[in-house]
Design a protein around this motif. Structure first.
Motif, PDB file in Angstrom:
ATOM      1  N   VAL A  38      -1.645  -2.622  -4.392  1.00  0.00           N
ATOM      2  CA  VAL A  38      -2.935  -2.686  -3.692  1.00  0.00           C
ATOM      3  C   VAL A  38      -3.131  -4.058  -3.067  1.00  0.00           C
ATOM      4  CG1 VAL A  38      -5.440  -2.658  -4.015  1.00  0.00           C
ATOM      5  CG2 VAL A  38      -4.033  -0.905  -5.100  1.00  0.00           C
ATOM      6  N   GLY A  39      -2.723  -5.097  -3.787  1.00  0.00           N
ATOM      7  CA  GLY A  39      -2.848  -6.453  -3.252  1.00  0.00           C
ATOM      8  C   GLY A  39      -2.025  -6.644  -1.992  1.00  0.00           C
ATOM      9  N   VAL A  40      -0.774  -6.175  -2.011  1.00  0.00           N
ATOM     10  CA  VAL A  40       0.104  -6.317  -0.844  1.00  0.00           C
ATOM     11  C   VAL A  40      -0.422  -5.485   0.322  1.00  0.00           C
ATOM     12  CG1 VAL A  40       2.405  -5.807   0.059  1.00  0.00           C
ATOM     13  CG2 VAL A  40       2.157  -6.881  -2.176  1.00  0.00           C
ATOM     14  N   LEU A  41      -0.842  -4.252   0.043  1.00  0.00           N
ATOM     15  CA  LEU A  41      -1.362  -3.386   1.101  1.00  0.00           C
ATOM     16  C   LEU A  41      -2.624  -3.980   1.736  1.00  0.00           C
ATOM     17  CD1 LEU A  41      -0.969   0.159  -0.526  1.00  0.00           C
ATOM     18  CD2 LEU A  41       0.354  -0.783   1.377  1.00  0.00           C
ATOM     19  N   SER A  42      -3.481  -4.558   0.918  1.00  0.00           N
ATOM     20  CA  SER A  42      -4.720  -5.138   1.437  1.00  0.00           C
ATOM     21  C   SER A  42      -4.453  -6.336   2.340  1.00  0.00           C
ATOM     22  CB  SER A  42      -5.619  -5.562   0.266  1.00  0.00           C
ATOM     23  OG  SER A  42      -5.974  -4.448  -0.525  1.00  0.00           O
ATOM     24  N   ARG A  43      -3.380  -7.044   2.060  1.00  0.00           N
ATOM     25  CA  ARG A  43      -3.050  -8.207   2.896  1.00  0.00           C
ATOM     26  C   ARG A  43      -2.358  -7.803   4.194  1.00  0.00           C
ATOM     27  NH1 ARG A  43      -1.932 -10.298  -2.295  1.00  0.00           N
ATOM     28  NH2 ARG A  43       0.293  -9.813  -2.135  1.00  0.00           N
ATOM     29  N   ARG A  44      -1.693  -6.650   4.206  1.00  0.00           N
ATOM     30  CA  ARG A  44      -0.917  -6.246   5.381  1.00  0.00           C
ATOM     31  C   ARG A  44      -1.651  -5.267   6.290  1.00  0.00           C
ATOM     32  NH1 ARG A  44       4.113  -7.184   6.426  1.00  0.00           N
ATOM     33  NH2 ARG A  44       5.327  -8.531   5.064  1.00  0.00           N
ATOM     34  N   PHE A  45      -2.558  -4.472   5.709  1.00  0.00           N
ATOM     35  CA  PHE A  45      -3.238  -3.451   6.504  1.00  0.00           C
ATOM     36  C   PHE A  45      -4.738  -3.477   6.242  1.00  0.00           C
ATOM     37  CE2 PHE A  45       0.931  -1.818   5.124  1.00  0.00           C
ATOM     38  CZ  PHE A  45       1.558  -1.614   6.362  1.00  0.00           C
ATOM     39  N   GLU A  46      -5.468  -2.938   7.188  1.00  0.00           N
ATOM     40  CA  GLU A  46      -6.889  -2.683   6.991  1.00  0.00           C
ATOM     41  C   GLU A  46      -7.036  -1.335   6.294  1.00  0.00           C
ATOM     42  OE1 GLU A  46      -9.461  -4.592   7.584  1.00  0.00           O
ATOM     43  OE2 GLU A  46      -8.193  -6.216   8.378  1.00  0.00           O
ATOM     44  N   PRO A  47      -8.014  -1.200   5.404  1.00  0.00           N
ATOM     45  CA  PRO A  47      -8.193   0.080   4.706  1.00  0.00           C
ATOM     46  C   PRO A  47      -8.366   1.271   5.644  1.00  0.00           C
ATOM     47  CG  PRO A  47      -9.490  -1.641   3.658  1.00  0.00           C
ATOM     48  CD  PRO A  47      -8.929  -2.242   4.918  1.00  0.00           C
ATOM     49  N   SER A  48      -8.849   1.016   6.840  1.00  0.00           N
ATOM     50  CA  SER A  48      -9.055   2.105   7.799  1.00  0.00           C
ATOM     51  C   SER A  48      -7.771   2.529   8.503  1.00  0.00           C
ATOM     52  CB  SER A  48     -10.085   1.683   8.852  1.00  0.00           C
ATOM     53  OG  SER A  48      -9.640   0.509   9.530  1.00  0.00           O
ATOM     54  N   GLU A  49      -6.708   1.731   8.383  1.00  0.00           N
ATOM     55  CA  GLU A  49      -5.453   2.047   9.067  1.00  0.00           C
ATOM     56  C   GLU A  49      -4.756   3.227   8.397  1.00  0.00           C
ATOM     57  OE1 GLU A  49      -2.793  -1.108  10.477  1.00  0.00           O
ATOM     58  OE2 GLU A  49      -4.232  -2.532   9.632  1.00  0.00           O
TER      59      GLU A  49
END
Length: 246
Positions: free
Chosen positions: A117-128
């Protein structure tokens, strides 16, 4: 009755004996039953009777204590339910190894989820869309992970309710045939639990691989998330969920 319950029962018995020695022995308090002092007689009788009541009640609770109750219904299990059940089974010799392994896997799953979740939050916006696809895959594979654990709990509950323990715990009063049958059932439980734990290790490994692949993605990499090698493997695991019955 498992070893831990025997220890508790012997501890209770020792405590009651010591308490009675202290209260009834002439060298200590010296309460006596049957003397002319009515108050002392009543106190001594009360101590004696209550000791028997406590011993009988607690002994019955320890010897006939039911297996840990599992939540009913397909959606009733929470992470706390799993933790509570496996911690209780960890205190029983026959299931200690598998319960400890399950608790360890749950701890590692939480850490891997947090890292992802940490890596995803840094690389993408939740809406993506990419974020949503990754999140959905992680959620589904976690569901399979906990289905495996639920299967173990179901097997443990059945084995425990049937009074089946480790082969070395067999009562000398049982026939050789009965001991052999119960040993076989216990071994079947061990094989099943080992298979579920092994499958979960595979899931944890896939999440490690997914984390590595996500960290390798560049901001300019627009390939479809579902075309990633690790995501394809995870999708295969997810497809197993609908066929799995714990």
């Amino acid at each position: 009755m498992n070893g831990m319950r025997w220890v508790k029962l012997m501890g209770l018995l020792s405590g009651i004996v010591l308490l009675n020695v202290f209260l009834l022995s002439p060298g200590f308090v010296g309460l006596e039953i049957g003397r002319s002092n009515a108050m002392e007689t009543a106190a001594g009788a009360t101590v004696f009777v209550m000791s028997i009541v406590v011993l009988v009640y607690v002994s019955h609770a320890l010897i006939f204590k039911p297996p840990p109750a599992l939540p009913s219904g397909p959606k009733a299990f929470s992470r706390e339910d799993y933790l509570r059940a496996f911690r209780r089974f960890k205190g029983m010799k026959a299931y200690r190894k598998e319960a400890a392994a399950a608790l360890d896997q749950m701890d590692r799953m939480e850490k891997k989820k947090a890292a992802l979740v940490g890596v995803l939050s840094r690389r993408f916006e939740p809406s993506e869309l990419s974020f949503q696809k990754f999140s959905a895959a992680i959620s589904e594979v976690e569901k399979l992970f906990y289905l495996h654990l639920r299967g173990i709990l179901n097997k443990v509950s059945v084995v425990h309710a049937a009074g089946i323990g480790a082969p070395g715990d067999a009562s000398p009063h049982r026939s050789d045939q009965l001991i052999q049958e119960k040993t076989t059932l216990y071994q079947q439980y061990v094989v099943y639990a080992t298979g579920c734990l092994s499958a979960n290790e595979g899931i944890l490994l896939k999440l490690d691989q997914l984390l590595l692949e996500i960290t390798k993605l560049s901001l300019a990499d627009h390939r479809d998330v579902m075309e990633m090698a690790c995501m394809k493997e995870i999708d295969v695991l997810i497809q197993q969920t609908k066929f799995y019955k714990p």
